[in-house]
Design a protein around this motif. Structure first.
Motif, PDB file in Angstrom:
ATOM      1  N   LEU A   1     -30.127  52.940 -41.952  1.00  8.10           N
ATOM      2  CA  LEU A   1     -30.102  53.643 -40.669  1.00  8.10           C
ATOM      3  C   LEU A   1     -28.668  53.992 -40.280  1.00  8.10           C
ATOM      4  N   LYS A   2     -27.724  53.207 -40.747  1.00  2.00           N
ATOM      5  CA  LYS A   2     -26.315  53.497 -40.449  1.00  2.00           C
ATOM      6  C   LYS A   2     -25.897  54.858 -41.000  1.00  2.00           C
ATOM      7  N   GLU A   3     -26.448  55.196 -42.171  1.00  6.28           N
ATOM      8  CA  GLU A   3     -26.122  56.501 -42.757  1.00  6.28           C
ATOM      9  C   GLU A   3     -26.543  57.623 -41.815  1.00  6.28           C
ATOM     10  N   GLY A   4     -27.679  57.420 -41.162  1.00  3.50           N
ATOM     11  CA  GLY A   4     -28.123  58.414 -40.186  1.00  3.50           C
ATOM     12  C   GLY A   4     -27.182  58.499 -39.005  1.00  3.50           C
ATOM     13  N   LEU A   5     -26.671  57.346 -38.575  1.00  4.89           N
ATOM     14  CA  LEU A   5     -25.747  57.340 -37.436  1.00  4.89           C
ATOM     15  C   LEU A   5     -24.394  57.930 -37.819  1.00  4.89           C
ATOM     16  N   TYR A   6     -23.968  57.690 -39.058  1.00  5.40           N
ATOM     17  CA  TYR A   6     -22.704  58.265 -39.516  1.00  5.40           C
ATOM     18  C   TYR A   6     -22.765  59.793 -39.560  1.00  5.40           C
ATOM     19  N   SER A   7     -23.989  60.333 -39.635  1.00  9.94           N
ATOM     20  CA  SER A   7     -24.131  61.788 -39.724  1.00  9.94           C
ATOM     21  C   SER A   7     -23.806  62.488 -38.411  1.00  9.94           C
ATOM     22  N   LEU A   8     -23.695  61.719 -37.342  1.00  5.42           N
ATOM     23  CA  LEU A   8     -23.374  62.300 -36.040  1.00  5.42           C
ATOM     24  C   LEU A   8     -21.877  62.609 -35.990  1.00  5.42           C
ATOM     25  N   VAL A   9     -21.547  63.855 -35.917  1.00  6.75           N
ATOM     26  CA  VAL A   9     -20.137  64.274 -36.016  1.00  6.75           C
ATOM     27  C   VAL A   9     -19.482  64.444 -34.661  1.00  6.75           C
ATOM     28  N   ASP A  10     -20.259  64.391 -33.602  1.00  5.66           N
ATOM     29  CA  ASP A  10     -19.698  64.548 -32.255  1.00  5.66           C
ATOM     30  C   ASP A  10     -18.837  63.330 -31.924  1.00  5.66           C
ATOM     31  N   ASP A  11     -17.546  63.550 -31.674  1.00  6.77           N
ATOM     32  CA  ASP A  11     -16.635  62.446 -31.395  1.00  6.77           C
ATOM     33  C   ASP A  11     -17.050  61.663 -30.155  1.00  6.77           C
ATOM     34  N   ASP A  12     -17.534  62.366 -29.134  1.00  2.34           N
ATOM     35  CA  ASP A  12     -17.965  61.685 -27.916  1.00  2.34           C
ATOM     36  C   ASP A  12     -19.125  60.735 -28.199  1.00  2.34           C
ATOM     37  N   VAL A  13     -20.010  61.173 -29.092  1.00  3.18           N
ATOM     38  CA  VAL A  13     -21.155  60.333 -29.456  1.00  3.18           C
ATOM     39  C   VAL A  13     -20.689  59.142 -30.279  1.00  3.18           C
ATOM     40  N   ARG A  14     -19.813  59.390 -31.249  1.00  2.00           N
ATOM     41  CA  ARG A  14     -19.352  58.325 -32.122  1.00  2.00           C
ATOM     42  C   ARG A  14     -18.643  57.218 -31.361  1.00  2.00           C
ATOM     43  N   ALA A  15     -18.011  57.552 -30.285  1.00  3.68           N
ATOM     44  CA  ALA A  15     -17.277  56.554 -29.497  1.00  3.68           C
ATOM     45  C   ALA A  15     -18.198  55.488 -28.929  1.00  3.68           C
ATOM     46  N   HIS A  16     -19.490  55.783 -28.833  1.00  2.00           N
ATOM     47  CA  HIS A  16     -20.438  54.840 -28.242  1.00  2.00           C
ATOM     48  C   HIS A  16     -21.313  54.150 -29.292  1.00  2.00           C
ATOM     49  N   LEU A  17     -21.024  54.354 -30.564  1.00  2.40           N
ATOM     50  CA  LEU A  17     -21.926  53.861 -31.599  1.00  2.40           C
ATOM     51  C   LEU A  17     -21.653  52.430 -32.057  1.00  2.40           C
ATOM     52  N   THR A  18     -20.494  51.861 -31.708  1.00  6.28           N
ATOM     53  CA  THR A  18     -20.171  50.509 -32.188  1.00  6.28           C
ATOM     54  C   THR A  18     -21.246  49.481 -31.836  1.00  6.28           C
ATOM     55  N   PRO A  19     -21.705  49.390 -30.582  1.00  8.55           N
ATOM     56  CA  PRO A  19     -22.768  48.417 -30.277  1.00  8.55           C
ATOM     57  C   PRO A  19     -24.068  48.734 -31.004  1.00  8.55           C
ATOM     58  N   LEU A  20     -24.326  50.012 -31.252  1.00 10.63           N
ATOM     59  CA  LEU A  20     -25.538  50.384 -31.966  1.00 10.63           C
ATOM     60  C   LEU A  20     -25.455  49.965 -33.427  1.00 10.63           C
ATOM     61  N   MET A  21     -24.248  50.101 -34.027  1.00 14.24           N
ATOM     62  CA  MET A  21     -24.049  49.658 -35.414  1.00 14.24           C
ATOM     63  C   MET A  21     -24.274  48.157 -35.531  1.00 14.24           C
ATOM     64  N   ARG A  22     -23.786  47.420 -34.547  1.00  8.79           N
ATOM     65  CA  ARG A  22     -23.984  45.973 -34.556  1.00  8.79           C
ATOM     66  C   ARG A  22     -25.472  45.628 -34.452  1.00  8.79           C
ATOM     67  N   LEU A  23     -26.180  46.394 -33.654  1.00 12.23           N
ATOM     68  CA  LEU A  23     -27.612  46.163 -33.499  1.00 12.23           C
ATOM     69  C   LEU A  23     -28.342  46.441 -34.809  1.00 12.23           C
ATOM     70  N   VAL A  24     -27.924  47.479 -35.525  1.00 13.11           N
ATOM     71  CA  VAL A  24     -28.535  47.780 -36.827  1.00 13.11           C
ATOM     72  C   VAL A  24     -28.268  46.647 -37.812  1.00 13.11           C
ATOM     73  N   ASP A  25     -27.052  46.063 -37.756  1.00 15.63           N
ATOM     74  CA  ASP A  25     -26.757  44.900 -38.602  1.00 15.63           C
ATOM     75  C   ASP A  25     -27.735  43.763 -38.315  1.00 15.63           C
ATOM     76  N   ASP A  26     -28.008  43.553 -37.028  1.00 20.96           N
ATOM     77  CA  ASP A  26     -28.960  42.505 -36.649  1.00 20.96           C
ATOM     78  C   ASP A  26     -30.361  42.820 -37.158  1.00 20.96           C
ATOM     79  N   LEU A  27     -30.729  44.105 -37.116  1.00 20.34           N
ATOM     80  CA  LEU A  27     -32.048  44.509 -37.627  1.00 20.34           C
ATOM     81  C   LEU A  27     -32.152  44.190 -39.116  1.00 20.34           C
TER      82      LEU A  27
END
Length: 276
Positions: free
Chosen positions: A99-125
């Protein structure tokens, strides 16, 4: 009550769902190398994604939150199913981590700035999926071991009123319990009066094995069955003598055939003579 962060993350996943899910599906397909069809993966990932978005929308921030109850249930089901189908731990966990690969596909810098907690959540998943896979796999192995033990300790009806337990392999406490239960149930079901415990296939007899045999004999006797231990080879006899093991009044024979002959002879004797 949704927090600002969880609400923002759910909005990001909702707004970019098509791109994220497409990249996730591609990455998972490569990782699984055809073990699942794209259609199966898509349905599976759709359930996970929707539950993730719903949990965030309901205020979840960590996987253990009540908002993610449905998501945890889906991950547990996926893990269990893959364990039963023979998927490897890596294949099971990476299908979620992808799922991280899908999140990495988001190229909008504003969006990427908020993805750190989501990446951590995916790690937990992914870790949760792996842990559930390990638990499911352990349960399957235990079940298979029990089934194998059942198959390796058959109770055979040799003649009317005569049953035998041909033992093969090591006799330990767990297996002794299985032997006892199966033998006693068979004695009740068949009304047999003679039980033969054959140890021809037992590689060695030590003090512990002898104790297990004695327990089985005592249990059968309590059910009113006469017991014979057969398969006492010369090497086994020497070991028993060297260890000082006492079988007491338990009848022993060199082979299953000898034990069967004795049981048949005893059946032909008058009841008073047998008791005397």
């Amino acid at each position: 009550m949704p927090t600002a962060r969880s609400a923002q993350l759910s909005t990001i996943l909702t707004d970019h769902a098509e791109a994220v899910r497409a990249a996730w599906l591609d990455a998972s397909s490569v990782e699984l190398r055809g073990r699942s069809t794209r259609g199966e993966l898509e349905r599976e990932q759709s359930d996970i994604y929707d539950a993730l978005v719903e949990g965030l929308r309901d205020g979840g921030s960590e996987l253990g939150d009540a908002a993610f109850d449905q998501l945890r249930g889906i991950l547990a089901d996926v893990s269990g199913a893959r364990a039963r189908l023979g998927f490897t731990p890596r294949e099971t966990a990476m299908a979620v981590f992808a799922l991280k690969e899908g999140l990495y596909s988001l190229v909008d810098d504003d969006v990427r700035a908020h993805l750190t907690p989501l990446m951590r959540l995916v790690d937990d998943l992914g870790l949760y999926t792996f842990e559930n896979y390990a638990d499911a796999r352990e349960a399957i192995i235990t079940e298979q071991a029990e089934q194998l033990m059942e198959l390796s300790t058959p109770v055979v009806k040799l003649w009317e009123g005569i049953v035998a337990v041909p033992l093969v392999g090591t006799l330990d406490s767990a297996r002794t319990q299985v032997v006892m239960e199966k033998l006693l149930n068979t004695l009740v079901e068949t009304g047999s009066e003679h039980a033969i415990i054959d140890i021809t296939g037992v590689p060695a007899v030590d003090t512990q094995v002898a104790q297990h045999l004695l327990k089985t004999v005592v249990a059968a006797r309590l059910m009113g069955a006469q017991c014979t231990i057969s398969g006492i080879r010369p090497q086994i006899a020497q070991t028993i003598v060297a260890l000082g093991i006492e079988f007491g009044d338990i009848r022993t024979r060199a082979s299953l055939a000898d034990a069967l002959v004795d049981a048949l002879r005893e059946k032909k004797r008058p009841t008073s003579e047998v008791r005397g």
